[in-house]
Motif scaffolding. Sequence first.
Motif, PDB file in Angstrom:
ATOM      1  N   VAL A   1       0.149  10.163  -9.566  1.00  0.00           N
ATOM      2  CA  VAL A   1       0.579   9.056 -10.432  1.00  0.00           C
ATOM      3  C   VAL A   1       2.070   8.775 -10.257  1.00  0.00           C
ATOM      4  CG1 VAL A   1       0.825   8.300 -12.834  1.00  0.00           C
ATOM      5  CG2 VAL A   1      -1.267   9.453 -12.092  1.00  0.00           C
ATOM      6  N   GLY A   2       2.854   9.801  -9.921  1.00  0.00           N
ATOM      7  CA  GLY A   2       4.301   9.620  -9.771  1.00  0.00           C
ATOM      8  C   GLY A   2       4.690   8.614  -8.708  1.00  0.00           C
ATOM      9  N   VAL A   3       3.809   8.386  -7.742  1.00  0.00           N
ATOM     10  CA  VAL A   3       4.103   7.414  -6.685  1.00  0.00           C
ATOM     11  C   VAL A   3       3.996   5.974  -7.204  1.00  0.00           C
ATOM     12  CG1 VAL A   3       3.375   6.605  -4.378  1.00  0.00           C
ATOM     13  CG2 VAL A   3       3.308   9.044  -4.933  1.00  0.00           C
ATOM     14  N   LEU A   4       3.170   5.736  -8.240  1.00  0.00           N
ATOM     15  CA  LEU A   4       2.954   4.376  -8.748  1.00  0.00           C
ATOM     16  C   LEU A   4       4.256   3.699  -9.191  1.00  0.00           C
ATOM     17  CD1 LEU A   4      -0.346   4.864 -10.816  1.00  0.00           C
ATOM     18  CD2 LEU A   4      -0.106   3.851  -8.540  1.00  0.00           C
ATOM     19  N   PRO A   5       5.051   4.315 -10.093  1.00  0.00           N
ATOM     20  CA  PRO A   5       6.309   3.660 -10.482  1.00  0.00           C
ATOM     21  C   PRO A   5       7.305   3.538  -9.346  1.00  0.00           C
ATOM     22  CG  PRO A   5       6.132   5.833 -11.504  1.00  0.00           C
ATOM     23  CD  PRO A   5       4.807   5.531 -10.898  1.00  0.00           C
ATOM     24  N   ILE A   6       7.261   4.475  -8.381  1.00  0.00           N
ATOM     25  CA  ILE A   6       8.166   4.385  -7.219  1.00  0.00           C
ATOM     26  C   ILE A   6       7.835   3.144  -6.399  1.00  0.00           C
ATOM     27  CG2 ILE A   6       8.818   5.486  -5.038  1.00  0.00           C
ATOM     28  CD1 ILE A   6       8.348   8.200  -6.442  1.00  0.00           C
ATOM     29  N   LEU A   7       6.536   2.893  -6.176  1.00  0.00           N
ATOM     30  CA  LEU A   7       6.125   1.698  -5.435  1.00  0.00           C
ATOM     31  C   LEU A   7       6.476   0.418  -6.197  1.00  0.00           C
ATOM     32  CD1 LEU A   7       2.620   2.809  -4.076  1.00  0.00           C
ATOM     33  CD2 LEU A   7       4.740   2.556  -2.769  1.00  0.00           C
TER      34      LEU A   7
ATOM     35  N   VAL B   1       1.636  -7.206  -2.671  1.00  0.00           N
ATOM     36  CA  VAL B   1       1.414  -5.983  -3.449  1.00  0.00           C
ATOM     37  C   VAL B   1       0.150  -5.250  -2.976  1.00  0.00           C
ATOM     38  CG1 VAL B   1       2.641  -6.707  -5.532  1.00  0.00           C
ATOM     39  CG2 VAL B   1       0.232  -7.346  -5.234  1.00  0.00           C
ATOM     40  N   HIS B   2      -0.255  -5.490  -1.719  1.00  0.00           N
ATOM     41  CA  HIS B   2      -1.454  -4.826  -1.214  1.00  0.00           C
ATOM     42  C   HIS B   2      -1.313  -3.301  -1.240  1.00  0.00           C
ATOM     43  CE1 HIS B   2      -2.658  -8.795   0.454  1.00  0.00           C
ATOM     44  NE2 HIS B   2      -3.866  -8.308   0.190  1.00  0.00           N
ATOM     45  N   VAL B   3      -0.117  -2.805  -0.938  1.00  0.00           N
ATOM     46  CA  VAL B   3       0.104  -1.355  -0.955  1.00  0.00           C
ATOM     47  C   VAL B   3      -0.068  -0.820  -2.371  1.00  0.00           C
ATOM     48  CG1 VAL B   3       1.808   0.476  -0.596  1.00  0.00           C
ATOM     49  CG2 VAL B   3       1.603  -1.375   1.072  1.00  0.00           C
ATOM     50  N   ASN B   4       0.500  -1.517  -3.363  1.00  0.00           N
ATOM     51  CA  ASN B   4       0.388  -1.099  -4.762  1.00  0.00           C
ATOM     52  C   ASN B   4      -1.061  -1.059  -5.214  1.00  0.00           C
ATOM     53  OD1 ASN B   4       3.017  -2.705  -4.307  1.00  0.00           O
ATOM     54  ND2 ASN B   4       3.491  -1.474  -6.104  1.00  0.00           N
ATOM     55  N   LYS B   5      -1.803  -2.130  -4.895  1.00  0.00           N
ATOM     56  CA  LYS B   5      -3.205  -2.200  -5.318  1.00  0.00           C
ATOM     57  C   LYS B   5      -4.045  -1.136  -4.621  1.00  0.00           C
ATOM     58  CE  LYS B   5      -3.375  -7.118  -6.536  1.00  0.00           C
ATOM     59  NZ  LYS B   5      -3.997  -8.431  -6.216  1.00  0.00           N
ATOM     60  N   SER B   6      -3.829  -0.981  -3.319  1.00  0.00           N
ATOM     61  CA  SER B   6      -4.610  -0.005  -2.553  1.00  0.00           C
ATOM     62  C   SER B   6      -4.330   1.416  -3.037  1.00  0.00           C
ATOM     63  CB  SER B   6      -4.295  -0.120  -1.060  1.00  0.00           C
ATOM     64  OG  SER B   6      -4.636  -1.391  -0.570  1.00  0.00           O
ATOM     65  N   TYR B   7      -3.048   1.719  -3.289  1.00  0.00           N
ATOM     66  CA  TYR B   7      -2.718   3.067  -3.740  1.00  0.00           C
ATOM     67  C   TYR B   7      -3.254   3.299  -5.157  1.00  0.00           C
ATOM     68  CZ  TYR B   7      -0.348   7.397  -4.684  1.00  0.00           C
ATOM     69  OH  TYR B   7      -0.103   8.716  -5.006  1.00  0.00           O
TER      70      TYR B   7
ATOM     71  N   VAL C   1      -5.666   6.391  -6.175  1.00  0.00           N
ATOM     72  CA  VAL C   1      -5.399   7.336  -7.270  1.00  0.00           C
ATOM     73  C   VAL C   1      -6.592   7.398  -8.212  1.00  0.00           C
ATOM     74  CG1 VAL C   1      -3.967   7.790  -9.299  1.00  0.00           C
ATOM     75  CG2 VAL C   1      -2.892   7.115  -7.156  1.00  0.00           C
ATOM     76  N   ALA C   2      -7.139   6.224  -8.553  1.00  0.00           N
ATOM     77  CA  ALA C   2      -8.276   6.180  -9.475  1.00  0.00           C
ATOM     78  C   ALA C   2      -9.464   6.959  -8.919  1.00  0.00           C
ATOM     79  CB  ALA C   2      -8.672   4.734  -9.752  1.00  0.00           C
ATOM     80  N   PHE C   3      -9.770   6.753  -7.651  1.00  0.00           N
ATOM     81  CA  PHE C   3     -10.927   7.437  -7.066  1.00  0.00           C
ATOM     82  C   PHE C   3     -10.622   8.902  -6.743  1.00  0.00           C
ATOM     83  CE2 PHE C   3     -12.314   3.037  -6.262  1.00  0.00           C
ATOM     84  CZ  PHE C   3     -13.589   3.118  -6.813  1.00  0.00           C
ATOM     85  N   ALA C   4      -9.361   9.209  -6.408  1.00  0.00           N
ATOM     86  CA  ALA C   4      -8.989  10.590  -6.113  1.00  0.00           C
ATOM     87  C   ALA C   4      -9.034  11.460  -7.361  1.00  0.00           C
ATOM     88  CB  ALA C   4      -7.592  10.645  -5.498  1.00  0.00           C
TER      89      ALA C   4
END
Length: 316
Positions: A158-164, A194-200, A204-207
């Motif tokens: 989850v920490g990567v989400l705000p960084i992106l 924002v394809h990277v944001n959506k894909s990541y 995260v959700a599935f991981a």
Amino acid sequence: MGLTNMSYTVPRTVILMGIPGLEHIQFWIGFPFFCMCLVALLGNIFLLIVIPVEHSLHQPMYIFLAVLAATDLGLCVAIAPKMLAIFWFGLCSMAFDVCLVQLFFIHALQGMESGILLVMAFDRYIAICDPLRYTVILTPSVLVWMVIVVAIRATVLVGVLPILLKRLQLFHSVVIVHSYCEHMAVVKLAAEDVHVNKSYGLFVAFAILGFDVICVITSYILIFQAVFHLPQKEARLKAFNTCTAHIFVFLEFYILAFFSFFSHRFGHVLPYAHILLSTIYLLVPPALNPIVYGVKTKEIRKRVIQILTLKIGIQH
């Protein structure tokens, strides 16, 4: 903040709308949410007091329950104050960096809750399918490491989400159509790719949720197979009864979680319906979990009765 062609560069503040379409009644909507938060706070604080002092609850299942209670408390604290400030006092503005911090804690605590439900399912699997080795497998050090792994997994992913999100430079709006800072609601503000944001976010959700739900379901398939092979009906009922509280908590969490997740990305749900459901998804489990385990656990019920009896005795 700079303004160019109706676009905002690196906004310092964002505006949370609350519940769009229900602004005229969201003052009143705040009261049931406040009641849910109050029940969640009181119930989970009670669990965190009772479990350490009640020696009969010093078992892996209830240690995990204490961690779940702490996680639920964190969720309430992360969401409720700002949400109620929006509903009751119209305090809609929030610093963008604070919004990202709230986003991190909400989603990280969600991930931790999912992980704790997974390790609780593993606990039930060992207790029913391999009871003779229960204390050998689930030693105190193993319990600590399981909780640490759950916390690290949620924090790192989850920490990567705000960084992106922080890397984005151009926004078409600073108005978040939500009552709290949810990842996809913030992503939709961006006026760039924002394809990277959506894909990541999907990863995260599935991981976390996807992986955990598959493992929990697999655990219960094996548990039910073991239960149905027990020779006596009383033994089957007793074994199944030890799982009912966890099954209920698991179902309420994941059904609400997946409905909220998929409706936001793929469905055509009205904004106010999605926001209400996603808020209910975050606040109902913390409120219900202590009640479910309190009703199903004799030691917790006994302690509640003792405390209530003591208070009545003092008043008289």
